[in-house]
Design an enzyme around this catalytic site. Structure first.
Site, PDB file in Angstrom:
ATOM      1  N   ASP A 141       0.892  -0.953  -0.255  1.00  0.00           N
ATOM      2  CA  ASP A 141       0.465  -0.147  -0.636  1.00  0.00           C
ATOM      3  C   ASP A 141       0.809   1.582  -0.584  1.00  0.00           C
ATOM      4  OD1 ASP A 141      -1.958  -1.435   0.427  1.00  0.00           O
ATOM      5  OD2 ASP A 141      -2.781  -1.511   1.788  1.00  0.00           O
ATOM      6  N   ASP A 173      10.757   4.102  13.693  1.00  0.00           N
ATOM      7  CA  ASP A 173      10.002   2.730  14.078  1.00  0.00           C
ATOM      8  C   ASP A 173       8.792   2.902  14.554  1.00  0.00           C
ATOM      9  OD1 ASP A 173       9.596  -0.138  14.721  1.00  0.00           O
ATOM     10  OD2 ASP A 173      11.380  -0.556  14.447  1.00  0.00           O
ATOM     11  N   ALA A 180       2.448  -1.788   9.899  1.00  0.00           N
ATOM     12  CA  ALA A 180       1.978  -3.403  10.621  1.00  0.00           C
ATOM     13  C   ALA A 180       2.898  -4.730  10.646  1.00  0.00           C
ATOM     14  CB  ALA A 180       0.715  -2.437  10.562  1.00  0.00           C
ATOM     15  N   SER A 184      -8.492  -2.347   9.968  1.00  0.00           N
ATOM     16  CA  SER A 184      -8.649  -3.622   8.431  1.00  0.00           C
ATOM     17  C   SER A 184     -10.242  -4.265   8.685  1.00  0.00           C
ATOM     18  CB  SER A 184      -7.740  -4.752   9.106  1.00  0.00           C
ATOM     19  OG  SER A 184      -8.055  -5.472   9.079  1.00  0.00           O
ATOM     20  N   GLU A 202     -10.661  -6.819   8.869  1.00  0.00           N
ATOM     21  CA  GLU A 202     -10.147  -8.162  10.570  1.00  0.00           C
ATOM     22  C   GLU A 202     -10.853  -7.807  11.064  1.00  0.00           C
ATOM     23  OE1 GLU A 202      -8.522 -11.516   9.476  1.00  0.00           O
ATOM     24  OE2 GLU A 202      -8.786 -11.586   7.046  1.00  0.00           O
ATOM     25  N   TYR A 225      -3.674  -9.782  15.262  1.00  0.00           N
ATOM     26  CA  TYR A 225      -3.444  -8.843  14.488  1.00  0.00           C
ATOM     27  C   TYR A 225      -4.979  -7.793  14.149  1.00  0.00           C
ATOM     28  CZ  TYR A 225      -3.377  -6.596   9.920  1.00  0.00           C
ATOM     29  OH  TYR A 225      -3.903  -5.541   9.104  1.00  0.00           O
ATOM     30  N   PHE A 267       1.067 -13.965   1.941  1.00  0.00           N
ATOM     31  CA  PHE A 267       0.017 -13.499   1.362  1.00  0.00           C
ATOM     32  C   PHE A 267      -0.771 -14.865   0.510  1.00  0.00           C
ATOM     33  CE2 PHE A 267       1.075 -10.304   3.936  1.00  0.00           C
ATOM     34  CZ  PHE A 267       0.658  -9.576   4.479  1.00  0.00           C
ATOM     35  N   THR A 313      -3.093 -14.938  -1.269  1.00  0.00           N
ATOM     36  CA  THR A 313      -3.288 -14.661  -3.131  1.00  0.00           C
ATOM     37  C   THR A 313      -2.022 -14.650  -3.975  1.00  0.00           C
ATOM     38  OG1 THR A 313      -3.607 -12.166  -2.493  1.00  0.00           O
ATOM     39  CG2 THR A 313      -5.189 -13.375  -2.703  1.00  0.00           C
ATOM     40  N   ARG A 314      -1.568 -14.051  -3.834  1.00  0.00           N
ATOM     41  CA  ARG A 314       0.146 -13.460  -3.985  1.00  0.00           C
ATOM     42  C   ARG A 314       1.131 -15.382  -3.556  1.00  0.00           C
ATOM     43  NH1 ARG A 314       4.702 -10.271  -5.000  1.00  0.00           N
ATOM     44  NH2 ARG A 314       5.252 -11.718  -7.004  1.00  0.00           N
ATOM     45  N   LYS A 315       0.881 -15.979  -3.313  1.00  0.00           N
ATOM     46  CA  LYS A 315       0.967 -17.351  -2.913  1.00  0.00           C
ATOM     47  C   LYS A 315       0.078 -18.052  -3.772  1.00  0.00           C
ATOM     48  CE  LYS A 315       1.437 -21.288   0.108  1.00  0.00           C
ATOM     49  NZ  LYS A 315       0.664 -22.024   1.410  1.00  0.00           N
ATOM     50  N   GLU A 369     -10.916 -18.910  12.479  1.00  0.00           N
ATOM     51  CA  GLU A 369     -10.924 -18.630  11.362  1.00  0.00           C
ATOM     52  C   GLU A 369     -11.761 -17.355  11.275  1.00  0.00           C
ATOM     53  OE1 GLU A 369     -10.469 -17.666   8.442  1.00  0.00           O
ATOM     54  OE2 GLU A 369      -9.757 -19.799   8.495  1.00  0.00           O
TER      55      GLU A 369
END
Length: 338
Positions: free
Chosen positions: A13, A64, A88, A133, A135, A156, A195, A197-199, A288
């Protein structure tokens, strides 16, 4: 000249937001990076390229989110007009293994930055964006919108919820121009390789090129509202251009399962994912989140924001990028020409 400060600028991002802002000649962009023995700046290296009008308006600084003094020092020195907190530890599964670190950087890191922004706001106007997020909704029933109760299901998500409510509190307590963007899953060719999708797109393209035999996955039935990260950073900026600060959900309004993502990816390569995907419990979460589906009607109505890249377009973009990577890897190993 407007001065923007971005934490997490080396991430997916952060890199897209830096590009977006540098595309506006009135912006000077500053990014925070952590000191490390190895550089992790491949997503922003091109911004130091030959174009002087961009290169001269782009700067990096060491700081940091775990170090309040470094944040205060940068804030005092740069005195930015806009601050975007995108930094993050953002991997949900990893947060179960490193809950204290995740809580410190994601939760308390936001508070440290808000404090630095609050002190700056005593002497000049400053606007703050917090990357919240989806999440945070966790097990809340879909669709999830601005009025949906939160029910986080990971360290998270809990840390993000802390940062979210601190942002609301600083807005109400100190009259700070502070906004939270509750972003649903957003992907791109710059997504981290761990992540899901990229995996998938990396694994599938390597399988296509004969560099990999299997793809090991966790829960295939989880459903997510997936959009393109380049679209979502535009929403971040729009939030800080409004007359009044507020919080917004940013999403496509469509949900697709991990299984669907696999099907779309492998079909792009004329492959059947059933022949290559294996299940392993190591890649499941202790708790989950089954379905995330965002209601972004408020963002559409008040910000004029719309997602421009749809789900098929997103998958196609990522597959094409990673197929080129796989072919280059194959060439480097001496198999054939790229």
């Amino acid at each position: 000249m407007k001065r923007a400060l971005i934490t997490g600028i080396t991430g997916q991002d952060g890199s897209y937001l830096a590009e977006f802002l540098l595309g506006k000649p009135e912006y000077e962009v500053h990014g925070l990076v952590r000191r490390s023995s190895s550089l992790n700046r491949q997503r922003i290296d091109h911004l130091f390229g030959p174009e002087p009008s961009i290169r001269e308006r782009f700067h990096l600084h060491y700081a940091d989110l775990a170090d309040a003094s470094s944040l205060a020092g940068v804030m005092e020195r740069l005195r930015p007009d806009e601050v975007y907190n995108l930094g993050a530890q953002s991997h949900v599964r990893v947060s179960f293994d490193q809950p204290l670190y995740t809580a410190d950087v994601v939760g308390l890191g936001t508070l440290r930055l808000l404090e630095a922004v609050r002190h700056l706001a005593l002497s000049k106007p400053v606007r703050f964006y917090q990357a919240s997020s989806s999440e945070m909704y966790g097990s809340a029933a879909p669709p999830q919108g601005p009025n949906t109760p939160f029910h986080p299901r990971s360290p998270y998500a809990c840390a993000k919820l802390y940062g979210h409510w601190q942002t609301v509190n600083y807005r109400e307590a100190y009259n700070l121009f502070a906004c939270s963007g509750i972003l649903f899953n957003h992907e791109s060719p710059r997504r981290g390789e761990s992540f899901v999708t990229r995996k998938i797109t990396l694994g599938a393209t390597r399988i296509k090129e004969g560099l990999q035999q299997k793809l090991v996955m966790g829960n295939l039935d989880a459903k997510r509202d997936w959009g393109f990260a380049g679209d979502y950073v535009r929403a971040m900026w729009l939030m800080l251009q409004q007359e009044q600060p507020d919080d917004y959900v940013v999403a496509t309004g469509e949900t697709h399962s991990v299984r669907e993502f696999l099907e779309w990816t492998f079909s792009q390569l004329d492959l059947d994912y059933h022949d290559f995907v294996e299940f392993d419990t190591r890649y499941t979460r202790p708790s989950e989140v089954d379905v995330l589906l965002g209601d972004a009607s408020k963002a559409r109505e008040r910000l004029g924001w719309e997602a421009e890249v749809d789900f098929p377009g997103l998958v196609k973009m990522m597959v094409e990028h990673d197929l080129e990577l796989a072919r280059r890897e194959k060439f480097a190993m001496g198999y054939s020409s790229p």
